[in-house]
Design a protein around this motif. Structure first.
Motif, mmCIF file in Angstrom:
data_model
loop_
_atom_site.group_PDB
_atom_site.id
_atom_site.type_symbol
_atom_site.label_atom_id
_atom_site.label_comp_id
_atom_site.label_asym_id
_atom_site.label_seq_id
_atom_site.Cartn_x
_atom_site.Cartn_y
_atom_site.Cartn_z
ATOM 1 N N LYS A 201 39.493 6.509 -0.127
ATOM 2 C CA LYS A 201 39.168 6.337 1.296
ATOM 3 C C LYS A 201 38.365 5.065 1.527
ATOM 4 N N GLU A 202 38.491 4.556 2.754
ATOM 5 C CA GLU A 202 37.625 3.455 3.151
ATOM 6 C C GLU A 202 36.210 3.995 3.300
ATOM 7 N N ILE A 203 35.264 3.320 2.678
ATOM 8 C CA ILE A 203 33.864 3.737 2.768
ATOM 9 C C ILE A 203 33.228 3.161 4.019
ATOM 10 N N ASN B 86 24.154 10.518 -2.676
ATOM 11 C CA ASN B 86 23.049 11.014 -3.507
ATOM 12 C C ASN B 86 23.468 11.449 -4.902
ATOM 13 N N SER B 87 24.786 11.541 -5.163
ATOM 14 C CA SER B 87 25.241 12.069 -6.453
ATOM 15 C C SER B 87 26.675 11.639 -6.735
ATOM 16 N N TYR B 88 27.088 11.888 -7.963
ATOM 17 C CA TYR B 88 28.476 11.625 -8.359
ATOM 18 C C TYR B 88 29.439 12.387 -7.452
ATOM 19 N N ALA B 89 29.167 13.652 -7.214
ATOM 20 C CA ALA B 89 30.060 14.489 -6.401
ATOM 21 C C ALA B 89 30.199 13.937 -4.980
ATOM 22 N N GLU B 90 29.101 13.492 -4.405
ATOM 23 C CA GLU B 90 29.170 12.912 -3.056
ATOM 24 C C GLU B 90 29.990 11.625 -3.051
ATOM 25 N N PHE B 91 29.839 10.815 -4.097
ATOM 26 C CA PHE B 91 30.599 9.575 -4.215
ATOM 27 C C PHE B 91 32.091 9.895 -4.348
#
Length: 152
Positions: free
Chosen positions: A16-18, A5-10
């Motif tokens: 890491k593997e998404i 939902n946001s830059y911070a969450e990304f």
């Protein structure tokens, strides 16, 4: 599926593997339609009989660029990027094709967040993309794909 939902969450996925996409079968109809769209009708892709008799794979193979063009479709199965005004396919780098994708093979995208940068309110991500072929040790390709996200 990962929801962002946001830059911070990304950013929490950095290094890491998404995730992994679903398996996708590349059939002859898709190969033929791609050949029509790109005007690339090389026999190794479109002539089943000749490919079986004379080709090194004894079958037709997907265009390398067809497999690359699947990235946005497969990426959306891995990550749902929400709260954005716009998403832009920004570029690709360092792609290496490891082996051909034979007709009717199943492929799956693996995505890892390699880099994330805030460019004056625009999020630029670099995803390390690997396209696996079911029951094959070597991937079809590996490389970096870049997206720009304009979060609200």
């Amino acid at each position: 599926m990962v929801i962002v939902n946001s830059y911070a969450e990304f950013e929490a996925y950095l290094g890491k593997e998404i995730g992994l996409s679903h398996w996708h079968t590349i059939n002859q109809e898709q190969i033929n339609k791609f050949a029509d769209a790109t005007l690339d009708h090389q026999w190794i892709h479109t002539d089943k009989e000749k490919a079986e008799k004379e080709g090194p794979f004894k079958a037709t193979i997907a265009h390398g660029y067809l497999t690359l063009s699947l990235i946005p479709y497969l990426w959306k199965q891995i990550a749902d990027i929400r709260n954005i005004k716009m998403e832009i396919n920004y570029g690709i780098e360092n792609f290496k094709f490891g082996q051909a994708v034979i007709v009717d093979s199943e492929v799956q995208l693996k995505a890892k967040l390699k880099s994330i940068v805030n460019l004056r309110g625009i999020t630029k991500v670099i995803i390390e993309a690997t396209l696996s072929i079911k029951d094959q040790a070597k991937p079809a390709y590996t490389g970096d794909v870049m997206f720009l996200y304009h979060f609200n």
